[in-house]
Design an enzyme around this catalytic site. Structure first.
Site, PDB file in Angstrom:
ATOM      1  CB  CYS A 203      -3.429   8.976   0.763  1.00 14.43           C
ATOM      2  SG  CYS A 203      -5.105   8.865   1.379  1.00 14.43           S
TER       3      CYS A 203
ATOM      4  CE  LYS B 175      -2.845   3.199   0.498  1.00 10.92           C
ATOM      5  NZ  LYS B 175      -4.157   3.469   0.944  1.00 10.92           N
TER       6      LYS B 175
HETATM    7  N1  SAJ Z   1      -2.056  15.105  -8.456  1.00 12.83           N
HETATM    8  C1  SAJ Z   1      -1.259  15.856  -9.310  1.00 12.83           C
HETATM    9  N2  SAJ Z   1      -1.031  15.378 -10.562  1.00 12.83           N
HETATM   10  C2  SAJ Z   1      -1.557  14.211 -11.022  1.00 12.83           C
HETATM   11  C3  SAJ Z   1      -2.349  13.433 -10.135  1.00 12.83           C
HETATM   12  C4  SAJ Z   1      -2.581  13.906  -8.871  1.00 12.83           C
HETATM   13  O1  SAJ Z   1      -0.769  16.931  -8.960  1.00 12.83           O
HETATM   14  O2  SAJ Z   1      -1.314  13.865 -12.183  1.00 12.83           O
HETATM   15  C5  SAJ Z   1      -2.292  15.586  -7.087  1.00 12.83           C
HETATM   16  C6  SAJ Z   1      -3.761  15.860  -6.787  1.00 12.83           C
HETATM   17  O3  SAJ Z   1      -4.145  17.141  -7.220  1.00 12.83           O
HETATM   18  C7  SAJ Z   1      -3.788  15.728  -5.282  1.00 12.83           C
HETATM   19  C8  SAJ Z   1      -2.749  14.632  -5.015  1.00 12.83           C
HETATM   20  O4  SAJ Z   1      -1.954  14.559  -6.180  1.00 12.83           O
HETATM   21  O5  SAJ Z   1      -3.367  16.923  -4.638  1.00 12.83           O
HETATM   22  C9  SAJ Z   1      -3.318  13.263  -4.695  1.00 12.83           C
HETATM   23  O6  SAJ Z   1      -4.450  12.980  -5.497  1.00 12.83           O
HETATM   24  P1  SAJ Z   1      -4.713  11.529  -6.139  1.00 12.83           P
HETATM   25  O7  SAJ Z   1      -5.967  11.605  -6.914  1.00 12.83           O
HETATM   26  O8  SAJ Z   1      -3.510  11.070  -6.865  1.00 12.83           O
HETATM   27  O9  SAJ Z   1      -4.836  10.550  -4.902  1.00 12.83           O
HETATM   28  P2  SAJ Z   1      -5.667  10.547  -3.512  1.00 12.83           P
HETATM   29  O10 SAJ Z   1      -4.755  11.036  -2.442  1.00 12.83           O
HETATM   30  O11 SAJ Z   1      -6.988  11.192  -3.629  1.00 12.83           O
HETATM   31  O12 SAJ Z   1      -5.890   8.951  -3.345  1.00 12.83           O
HETATM   32  C10 SAJ Z   1      -4.756   8.095  -3.333  1.00 12.83           C
HETATM   33  C11 SAJ Z   1      -5.015   6.935  -4.307  1.00 12.83           C
HETATM   34  N3  SAJ Z   1      -3.764   6.216  -4.520  1.00 12.83           N
HETATM   35  C12 SAJ Z   1      -3.284   5.953  -5.753  1.00 12.83           C
HETATM   36  O13 SAJ Z   1      -3.831   6.339  -6.772  1.00 12.83           O
HETATM   37  C13 SAJ Z   1      -2.018   5.162  -5.838  1.00 12.83           C
HETATM   38  C14 SAJ Z   1      -6.097   6.029  -3.751  1.00 12.83           C
HETATM   39  O14 SAJ Z   1      -6.267   4.885  -4.573  1.00 12.83           O
HETATM   40  C15 SAJ Z   1      -5.739   5.584  -2.321  1.00 12.83           C
HETATM   41  O15 SAJ Z   1      -6.726   4.740  -1.763  1.00 12.83           O
HETATM   42  C16 SAJ Z   1      -5.647   6.835  -1.474  1.00 12.83           C
HETATM   43  O16 SAJ Z   1      -4.559   7.627  -2.001  1.00 12.83           O
HETATM   44  C17 SAJ Z   1      -5.370   6.415  -0.042  1.00 12.83           C
HETATM   45  O17 SAJ Z   1      -6.303   6.459   0.762  1.00 12.83           O
HETATM   46  O18 SAJ Z   1      -4.247   5.990   0.261  1.00 12.83           O
END
Ligand code: SAJ
Length: 405
Positions: free
Chosen positions: A257, A203
């Site tokens: 996360c 994870k």
């Molecule tokens: N972000 C970027 N660029 C991107 C993608 C995301 O800047 O191309 C930023 C987003 O704006 C945000 C952050 O990253 O600030 C995180 O967003 P996210 O959509 O990537 O992830 P979370 O934190 O909402 O959810 C993640 C997910 N993990 C993965 O995709 C590997 C989710 O599946 C997990 O369950 C969750 O963390 C968790 O609870 O751990």
């Protein structure tokens, strides 16, 4: 059907509890917050997640979901409590320990204890040790303990709880088998057995993978700014390569996360986790880089009005936790860079950390578009994507998400 006790009724615990209740399990939810308990018992919710309100309402109305401050006897106990870090990025598993203490006196031989909270390697084994101390009367082999990390994406939780593959790692093979059988009852994704420690690191590795890849995109955006190249065009061009998939740069990485979990790896293997640590630092430094961009733009304007669009940590949600946008607005206000307006369609009042500054105003999108000299786009909310491009004319636009190109 099994009786289930879910400890922690937040973004993971509440969807899990209500989903299980809707499938016919008798579910007892536990939270330390009395207001949360009352809200759920009224059939209402305290967090924003699509369709969760309907699910909780029907789960409570059916009598299959109850909530209270105290656990109750069950066949399966699911721990879904926060695992934040303390100063110095050291993981804090005190909520897991408190939850373990809370359920200890209710355990009976044959019970299954599942840790869903994202946790540092070794935490599931610690639960076993704590329980042996708390319940010396129980044969340790009669209690099954496993880690099954939640992997749901905020905004799509109810779908992903069912369809995602699940990793199930027990402290011994019997625990793994028991946990596998439990998830098989409501998960359509594949259930993949392993050991507890591997499940924990898996994870953490998933979120660190995403963090490292976003850091690459964010670093590229800084390089492009320096070389006066449009990072969004660059990304599109590079991604035409069949084996390249650069993620999107942004104002930084938020949420509870991805901005947190990689530190758990750094803490347990500090010498080896060089790239993972650096990625965290790159992403954490991005909000400052955005502030510098705004300062440079504001220097050219007398008494600049700066409209910051979006406070949530990502698009189309109301979650402000660890949000880089909040950090950016706070820094701009503290440094008196200009008159600051904030637009966030998903909230009705500013968070205390911004409200207490006194100089930040929450306004409607139209007002911000009308008054701003500088438009700082921080979140790619749907409402912002639809803005009439005519309204951007004559303003300095800093678009950290590349939606207005
Ligand atoms: N972000 C970027 N660029 C991107 C993608 C995301 O800047 O191309 C930023 C987003 O704006 C945000 C952050 O990253 O600030 C995180 O967003 P996210 O959509 O990537 O992830 P979370 O934190 O909402 O959810 C993640 C997910 N993990 C993965 O995709 C590997 C989710 O599946 C997990 O369950 C969750 O963390 C968790 O609870 O751990």
């Amino acid at each position: 059907m099994d009786k289930v006790c879910v400890v922690g009724l937040g973004y993971v615990g509440l969807p899990t509890a209500s989903l299980l209740a809707s499938k016919g399990f008798k579910v007892h939810g536990v939270d330390v917050n009395w207001q949360v308990v009352q809200t759920i018992n009224r059939g209402e919710i305290h967090i924003h997640e699509p369709d969760l309100d309907v699910l909780v309402k029907s789960a409570v109305n059916s009598g299959n979901l109850t909530a209270s401050l105290e656990p109750a006897p069950a066949d399966v106990f699911i721990l879904a409590v926060p695992t934040p870090f303390t100063d110095g990025h050291v993981p804090n598993i005190s909520y897991v320990e408190a939850a373990t203490r809370a359920i200890a006196s209710y355990l009976e031989p044959g019970n299954l204890v599942i840790l869903e909270s994202t946790s540092p390697v070794g935490t599931t084994e610690k639960i076993s040790v704590w329980l042996q101390e708390l319940r010396p009367d129980l044969d340790p082999n009669s209690i099954y303990i496993a880690h099954c990390p939640e992997r749901v994406l905020p905004g799509q939780i109810l779908k992903e709880i069912i369809t995602n593959d699940r990793i199930v790692g027990g402290i011994n093979p019997a625990s793994t088998a028991k946990a596998e059988a439990f998830y098989q009852q409501f998960v359509t994704g594949e259930i993949v057995p392993t050991q507890a420690r591997t499940a924990e690191l898996s994870k953490l590795a998933e979120n660190a993978f995403r963090d490292v890849n976003i850091a690459f995109a964010n670093e590229l955006s800084l390089i492009c700014e320096r070389l006066n190249i449009d990072v969004w065009e660059l990304r599109e061009l590079a991604n035409r390569h069949p084996r390249v998939n650069i993620l999107k740069p942004g104002p930084g990485v938020g949420g509870h996360c991805i901005a947190v979990d990689p530190w758990f790896i750094v803490d347990s293997a500090p010498e080896q986790a060089q790239l993972i640590r650096t990625a965290r630092q790159v992403n954490d430094s991005k909000p400052h880089a955005v502030v510098s961009q705004v300062k440079a733009a504001a220097a050219d304007v007398n008494q600049a009005v700066i409209a910051c669009l979006g406070l949530a940590y990502k698009a189309d949600i109301d979650d402000l936790r660890e949000s880089p946008s909040v950090a950016i607005v706070r820094e701009l206000a503290r440094e008196s860079v200009g008159h600051i307006l904030v637009v966030e369609p998903h909230i009705s009042a500013l968070p205390a950390s911004l409200d207490s500054l006194g100089s930040v105003q929450l306004v409607a999108l139209d007002v911000a578009l009308d008054k701003a000299d500088i438009l700082l786009l921080l979140v790619d909310h749907q409402a912002f994507k639809q803005v009439d491009r005519q309204k951007l004319q004559g303003k300095t636009v800093i678009d950290t998400r590349g939606i207005w190109r």
